[in-house]
Write a protein that holds these residues in place. Structure first.
Motif, PDB file in Angstrom:
ATOM      1  N   HIS A 105      -5.644  -5.126  17.204  1.00 32.74           N
ATOM      2  CA  HIS A 105      -5.256  -4.654  15.883  1.00 32.74           C
ATOM      3  C   HIS A 105      -6.350  -3.705  15.395  1.00 32.74           C
ATOM      4  CE1 HIS A 105      -4.516  -4.960  11.461  1.00 32.74           C
ATOM      5  NE2 HIS A 105      -3.262  -4.962  11.874  1.00 32.74           N
ATOM      6  N   LEU A 106      -6.022  -2.415  15.280  1.00 31.20           N
ATOM      7  CA  LEU A 106      -7.033  -1.411  14.968  1.00 31.20           C
ATOM      8  C   LEU A 106      -7.236  -1.205  13.477  1.00 31.20           C
ATOM      9  CD1 LEU A 106      -6.192   1.364  17.588  1.00 31.20           C
ATOM     10  CD2 LEU A 106      -7.862  -0.500  17.763  1.00 31.20           C
ATOM     11  N   ALA A 107      -6.161  -1.286  12.690  1.00 31.99           N
ATOM     12  CA  ALA A 107      -6.300  -0.937  11.278  1.00 31.99           C
ATOM     13  C   ALA A 107      -5.166  -1.527  10.460  1.00 31.99           C
ATOM     14  CB  ALA A 107      -6.326   0.586  11.098  1.00 31.99           C
ATOM     15  N   ALA A 108      -5.465  -1.746   9.181  1.00 30.91           N
ATOM     16  CA  ALA A 108      -4.466  -2.122   8.186  1.00 30.91           C
ATOM     17  C   ALA A 108      -4.856  -1.446   6.882  1.00 30.91           C
ATOM     18  CB  ALA A 108      -4.400  -3.635   8.004  1.00 30.91           C
ATOM     19  N   ALA A 109      -3.890  -0.823   6.229  1.00 32.19           N
ATOM     20  CA  ALA A 109      -4.191  -0.081   5.002  1.00 32.19           C
ATOM     21  C   ALA A 109      -3.045  -0.250   4.024  1.00 32.19           C
ATOM     22  CB  ALA A 109      -4.405   1.395   5.309  1.00 32.19           C
ATOM     23  N   PRO A 110      -3.326  -0.259   2.716  1.00 31.45           N
ATOM     24  CA  PRO A 110      -2.261  -0.375   1.720  1.00 31.45           C
ATOM     25  C   PRO A 110      -1.305   0.800   1.793  1.00 31.45           C
ATOM     26  CG  PRO A 110      -4.421  -0.753   0.741  1.00 31.45           C
ATOM     27  CD  PRO A 110      -4.671  -0.215   2.104  1.00 31.45           C
ATOM     28  N   ALA A 111      -0.014   0.497   1.772  1.00 25.60           N
ATOM     29  CA  ALA A 111       1.044   1.507   1.730  1.00 25.60           C
ATOM     30  C   ALA A 111       2.048   1.071   0.676  1.00 25.60           C
ATOM     31  CB  ALA A 111       1.707   1.645   3.095  1.00 25.60           C
ATOM     32  N   PRO A 112       2.818   1.995   0.086  1.00 22.90           N
ATOM     33  CA  PRO A 112       3.725   1.637  -1.007  1.00 22.90           C
ATOM     34  C   PRO A 112       4.719   0.552  -0.607  1.00 22.90           C
ATOM     35  CG  PRO A 112       3.496   4.014  -0.852  1.00 22.90           C
ATOM     36  CD  PRO A 112       2.830   3.436   0.361  1.00 22.90           C
ATOM     37  N   PRO A 113       4.749  -0.600  -1.302  1.00 27.01           N
ATOM     38  CA  PRO A 113       5.620  -1.705  -0.920  1.00 27.01           C
ATOM     39  C   PRO A 113       7.015  -1.641  -1.517  1.00 27.01           C
ATOM     40  CG  PRO A 113       4.174  -2.398  -2.682  1.00 27.01           C
ATOM     41  CD  PRO A 113       3.805  -0.973  -2.367  1.00 27.01           C
ATOM     42  N   ALA A 114       7.198  -0.872  -2.573  1.00 27.53           N
ATOM     43  CA  ALA A 114       8.447  -0.944  -3.332  1.00 27.53           C
ATOM     44  C   ALA A 114       9.507   0.028  -2.839  1.00 27.53           C
ATOM     45  CB  ALA A 114       8.166  -0.675  -4.809  1.00 27.53           C
ATOM     46  N   THR A 115       9.250   0.756  -1.779  1.00 28.21           N
ATOM     47  CA  THR A 115      10.194   1.756  -1.307  1.00 28.21           C
ATOM     48  C   THR A 115      10.218   1.762   0.208  1.00 28.21           C
ATOM     49  OG1 THR A 115      10.714   4.125  -1.327  1.00 28.21           O
ATOM     50  CG2 THR A 115       8.386   3.526  -1.409  1.00 28.21           C
ATOM     51  N   ARG A 116      11.374   2.015   0.791  1.00 33.53           N
ATOM     52  CA  ARG A 116      11.484   2.112   2.248  1.00 33.53           C
ATOM     53  C   ARG A 116      10.680   3.301   2.742  1.00 33.53           C
ATOM     54  NH1 ARG A 116      14.985  -1.416   4.296  1.00 33.53           N
ATOM     55  NH2 ARG A 116      14.905  -0.340   6.303  1.00 33.53           N
ATOM     56  N   ALA A 117      10.200   3.216   3.983  1.00 30.48           N
ATOM     57  CA  ALA A 117       9.299   4.245   4.484  1.00 30.48           C
ATOM     58  C   ALA A 117       9.427   4.389   5.994  1.00 30.48           C
ATOM     59  CB  ALA A 117       7.855   3.902   4.117  1.00 30.48           C
TER      60      ALA A 117
END
Length: 226
Positions: A165-177
């Motif tokens: 597992h190289l990375a985890a970062a916040p991404a917008p949760p309320a919309t499909r992406a």
């Protein structure tokens, strides 16, 4: 879509059409009522132009070599791979079609498969709580994998012999992406709310959002009518 073919997903079938004639080259039956899942191996030099789609058995997936279906020299019956116990919600083929990533409705694990041997290579843990996986994507070589879900986190893994597992970062949760690799150290996320996010990460595990833009102003249709 590959160089001379396009796959069209309908309610209970997928039609592979030759370009530019739009003659049907292959037909694959899929279960009605599920998510319209489909992926093609897109690299021109791929050993086989595989088409991946859900099978009628829950959690199973079909793999069809479209090249064989077109040439007619061998059987065009799809191979069936039992991937998960739950319903499939997301899948991705590597560009060469040698690797396949799948996620179920639980969203806790991503499984990576060898499409030639039809064997499980890796289980990558996203988390312990259920999640709706929006998108899984390989880099062009198939050595890296990224994922976004409704938990609001972008995950990046190495899919080498010893996965990490190289990375985890916040991404917008309320919309499909959707997510994809710009290169082997940069991942982009494009969201349904009209936003674009670029994340840069390192082998040491640091991950930063390096760019952000509104590429589309989302609103009611009448806002654009003069």
């Amino acid at each position: 879509m590959i160089n001379d073919m396009v796959a069209v997903v309908l309610t209970s079938s997928i039609h592979v059409l030759s370009l530019p004639t739009l003659r049907r080259a292959a037909l694959l039956r899929i279960p009605a009522g599920g998510r319209p899942l489909c992926d093609l191996a897109t690299a021109p030099h791929a050993p086989a132009h595989l088409l991946a789609a859900p099978a009628h058995r829950k959690g199973a997936l079909q793999l069809l070599d479209v090249t064989r279906a077109v040439k007619g020299g061998q059987s065009s019956s799809p191979a069936v791979l039992n991937c998960h116990k739950g319903v499939l919600v997301c899948m991705s083929l590597s560009a060469l079609g040698t690797r396949l990533a799948t996620a179920s409705e639980r969203g806790t694990l991503v499984r990576v498969w060898d499409t030639g041997a039809k064997t499980l290579l890796h289980e990558l843990r996203r988390g312990s709580d259920y999640a709706d996986v929006y998108c899984i994507s390989f880099n062009p070589s198939g050595s890296l994998l990224c994922l976004v879900s409704d938990k609001g986190t972008l995950h990046v893994w190495s899919c080498a012999r010893a996965p990490a597992h190289l990375a985890a970062a916040p991404a917008p949760p309320a919309t499909r992406a959707l997510c994809a690799f710009a290169d082997d150290s940069t991942t982009t996320v494009i969201c349904e709310d009209g936003t674009f996010h670029k994340f840069t990460y390192s082998a040491e595990g640091t991950c930063l959002r390096s760019d952000f833009e509104y590429f589309l102003q989302v609103g009611d249709d009448d806002e654009f009518i003069q």
